[in-house]
Scaffold this motif. Sequence first.
Motif, PDB file in Angstrom:
ATOM      1  N   ALA A  13      20.322 -46.637  49.769  1.00  0.00           N
ATOM      2  CA  ALA A  13      20.036 -45.313  49.217  1.00  0.00           C
ATOM      3  C   ALA A  13      18.826 -45.415  48.293  1.00  0.00           C
ATOM      4  CB  ALA A  13      21.252 -44.800  48.462  1.00  0.00           C
ATOM      5  N   ILE A  14      17.999 -44.384  48.277  1.00  0.00           N
ATOM      6  CA  ILE A  14      16.809 -44.401  47.428  1.00  0.00           C
ATOM      7  C   ILE A  14      17.051 -43.671  46.110  1.00  0.00           C
ATOM      8  CG2 ILE A  14      15.218 -44.672  49.358  1.00  0.00           C
ATOM      9  CD1 ILE A  14      14.540 -41.656  49.052  1.00  0.00           C
ATOM     10  N   GLY A  15      18.292 -43.382  45.819  1.00  0.00           N
ATOM     11  CA  GLY A  15      18.648 -42.688  44.589  1.00  0.00           C
ATOM     12  C   GLY A  15      20.097 -42.939  44.237  1.00  0.00           C
ATOM     13  N   PRO A  16      20.618 -42.204  43.262  1.00  0.00           N
ATOM     14  CA  PRO A  16      22.000 -42.391  42.815  1.00  0.00           C
ATOM     15  C   PRO A  16      23.006 -41.651  43.699  1.00  0.00           C
ATOM     16  CG  PRO A  16      20.918 -40.777  41.438  1.00  0.00           C
ATOM     17  CD  PRO A  16      19.883 -41.270  42.416  1.00  0.00           C
ATOM     18  N   TYR A  17      23.172 -42.132  44.909  1.00  0.00           N
ATOM     19  CA  TYR A  17      24.126 -41.550  45.844  1.00  0.00           C
ATOM     20  C   TYR A  17      24.614 -42.628  46.798  1.00  0.00           C
ATOM     21  CZ  TYR A  17      19.953 -41.326  48.813  1.00  0.00           C
ATOM     22  OH  TYR A  17      18.817 -41.636  49.523  1.00  0.00           O
ATOM     23  N   SER A  18      25.704 -42.344  47.476  1.00  0.00           N
ATOM     24  CA  SER A  18      26.267 -43.285  48.447  1.00  0.00           C
ATOM     25  C   SER A  18      25.850 -42.870  49.854  1.00  0.00           C
ATOM     26  CB  SER A  18      27.790 -43.302  48.330  1.00  0.00           C
ATOM     27  OG  SER A  18      28.315 -42.006  48.551  1.00  0.00           O
ATOM     28  N   HIS A  19      26.012 -43.787  50.796  1.00  0.00           N
ATOM     29  CA  HIS A  19      25.737 -43.450  52.196  1.00  0.00           C
ATOM     30  C   HIS A  19      26.632 -42.301  52.648  1.00  0.00           C
ATOM     31  CE1 HIS A  19      23.965 -47.642  53.251  1.00  0.00           C
ATOM     32  NE2 HIS A  19      23.011 -46.793  52.949  1.00  0.00           N
ATOM     33  N   ALA A  20      27.902 -42.381  52.253  1.00  0.00           N
ATOM     34  CA  ALA A  20      28.848 -41.333  52.635  1.00  0.00           C
ATOM     35  C   ALA A  20      30.085 -41.431  51.750  1.00  0.00           C
ATOM     36  CB  ALA A  20      29.249 -41.478  54.105  1.00  0.00           C
ATOM     37  N   ASN A  21      30.853 -40.366  51.774  1.00  0.00           N
ATOM     38  CA  ASN A  21      32.165 -40.331  51.145  1.00  0.00           C
ATOM     39  C   ASN A  21      33.178 -39.966  52.214  1.00  0.00           C
ATOM     40  OD1 ASN A  21      31.595 -40.787  48.338  1.00  0.00           O
ATOM     41  ND2 ASN A  21      30.636 -38.779  48.314  1.00  0.00           N
ATOM     42  N   GLN A  22      34.326 -40.582  52.120  1.00  0.00           N
ATOM     43  CA  GLN A  22      35.420 -40.252  53.020  1.00  0.00           C
ATOM     44  C   GLN A  22      36.529 -39.624  52.193  1.00  0.00           C
ATOM     45  OE1 GLN A  22      36.822 -43.524  55.351  1.00  0.00           O
ATOM     46  NE2 GLN A  22      38.656 -42.440  56.009  1.00  0.00           N
ATOM     47  N   LEU A  26      38.030 -37.240  56.920  1.00  0.00           N
ATOM     48  CA  LEU A  26      36.684 -36.678  57.062  1.00  0.00           C
ATOM     49  C   LEU A  26      35.650 -37.560  56.373  1.00  0.00           C
ATOM     50  CD1 LEU A  26      37.343 -32.880  56.452  1.00  0.00           C
ATOM     51  CD2 LEU A  26      36.933 -34.037  58.632  1.00  0.00           C
ATOM     52  N   ILE A  27      34.486 -37.657  57.007  1.00  0.00           N
ATOM     53  CA  ILE A  27      33.345 -38.418  56.498  1.00  0.00           C
ATOM     54  C   ILE A  27      32.222 -37.422  56.217  1.00  0.00           C
ATOM     55  CG2 ILE A  27      31.620 -40.180  57.040  1.00  0.00           C
ATOM     56  CD1 ILE A  27      33.678 -41.201  59.172  1.00  0.00           C
ATOM     57  N   PHE A  28      31.691 -37.465  54.995  1.00  0.00           N
ATOM     58  CA  PHE A  28      30.582 -36.610  54.593  1.00  0.00           C
ATOM     59  C   PHE A  28      29.397 -37.525  54.286  1.00  0.00           C
ATOM     60  CE2 PHE A  28      34.529 -34.547  53.512  1.00  0.00           C
ATOM     61  CZ  PHE A  28      34.348 -33.233  53.891  1.00  0.00           C
ATOM     62  N   THR A  29      28.376 -37.484  55.128  1.00  0.00           N
ATOM     63  CA  THR A  29      27.249 -38.397  54.938  1.00  0.00           C
ATOM     64  C   THR A  29      26.189 -37.783  54.026  1.00  0.00           C
ATOM     65  OG1 THR A  29      25.752 -37.690  56.714  1.00  0.00           O
ATOM     66  CG2 THR A  29      27.557 -39.196  57.322  1.00  0.00           C
ATOM     67  N   SER A  30      25.428 -38.658  53.404  1.00  0.00           N
ATOM     68  CA  SER A  30      24.198 -38.240  52.743  1.00  0.00           C
ATOM     69  C   SER A  30      23.139 -38.058  53.826  1.00  0.00           C
ATOM     70  CB  SER A  30      23.744 -39.311  51.760  1.00  0.00           C
ATOM     71  OG  SER A  30      24.651 -39.426  50.695  1.00  0.00           O
ATOM     72  N   GLY A  31      22.049 -37.420  53.472  1.00  0.00           N
ATOM     73  CA  GLY A  31      20.948 -37.268  54.416  1.00  0.00           C
ATOM     74  C   GLY A  31      20.361 -38.618  54.771  1.00  0.00           C
ATOM     75  N   GLN A  32      20.120 -38.825  56.050  1.00  0.00           N
ATOM     76  CA  GLN A  32      19.574 -40.093  56.535  1.00  0.00           C
ATOM     77  C   GLN A  32      18.105 -39.907  56.890  1.00  0.00           C
ATOM     78  OE1 GLN A  32      21.417 -42.998  56.359  1.00  0.00           O
ATOM     79  NE2 GLN A  32      22.687 -41.520  55.247  1.00  0.00           N
ATOM     80  N   LEU A  33      17.287 -40.687  56.222  1.00  0.00           N
ATOM     81  CA  LEU A  33      15.847 -40.659  56.447  1.00  0.00           C
ATOM     82  C   LEU A  33      15.469 -41.677  57.520  1.00  0.00           C
ATOM     83  CD1 LEU A  33      14.717 -40.599  52.714  1.00  0.00           C
ATOM     84  CD2 LEU A  33      14.856 -38.660  54.277  1.00  0.00           C
TER      85      LEU A  33
END
Length: 126
Positions: A13-22, A26-33
């Motif tokens: 991650a390029i900031g203070p966030y995770s790849h995803a939360n479950q 359910l899986i909620f992803t962060s935006g993938q660049l």
Amino acid sequence: MKKIITANTAPDAIGPYSHANQFSNLIFTSGQLPICKEKGGVVNGGITEQSQQSIKNLKAVVEAGGGSLETVLKTTCYLSDINDFAAFNNVYSDFFKTDCPARSCFAVKDLPLGVKIEIEAIAYCK
């Protein structure tokens, strides 16, 4: 209870966030660049190459959470130029062939690192 998902094969991650939360199943992803972990930066090329890499990263994150591209329920796609929509769609259809997820696609003014695409998803775990 919320569980943090980290995919070892996806770029950090390029900031203070995770790849995803479950949460539950359910899986909620962060935006993938379109960052290639092996090469350490944004992939070379245009919207086609960047779309391929973003979806590969999305796949890695969803799989790290116990899902797959087949379990993706919804994607949200951000393009820096709406004129790239047709080329993006061609790549997207290579990864999502049948029973496609619901999708929103927006043209936005700017994306991090000057990329052309960012994709996030909601999926379920098997």
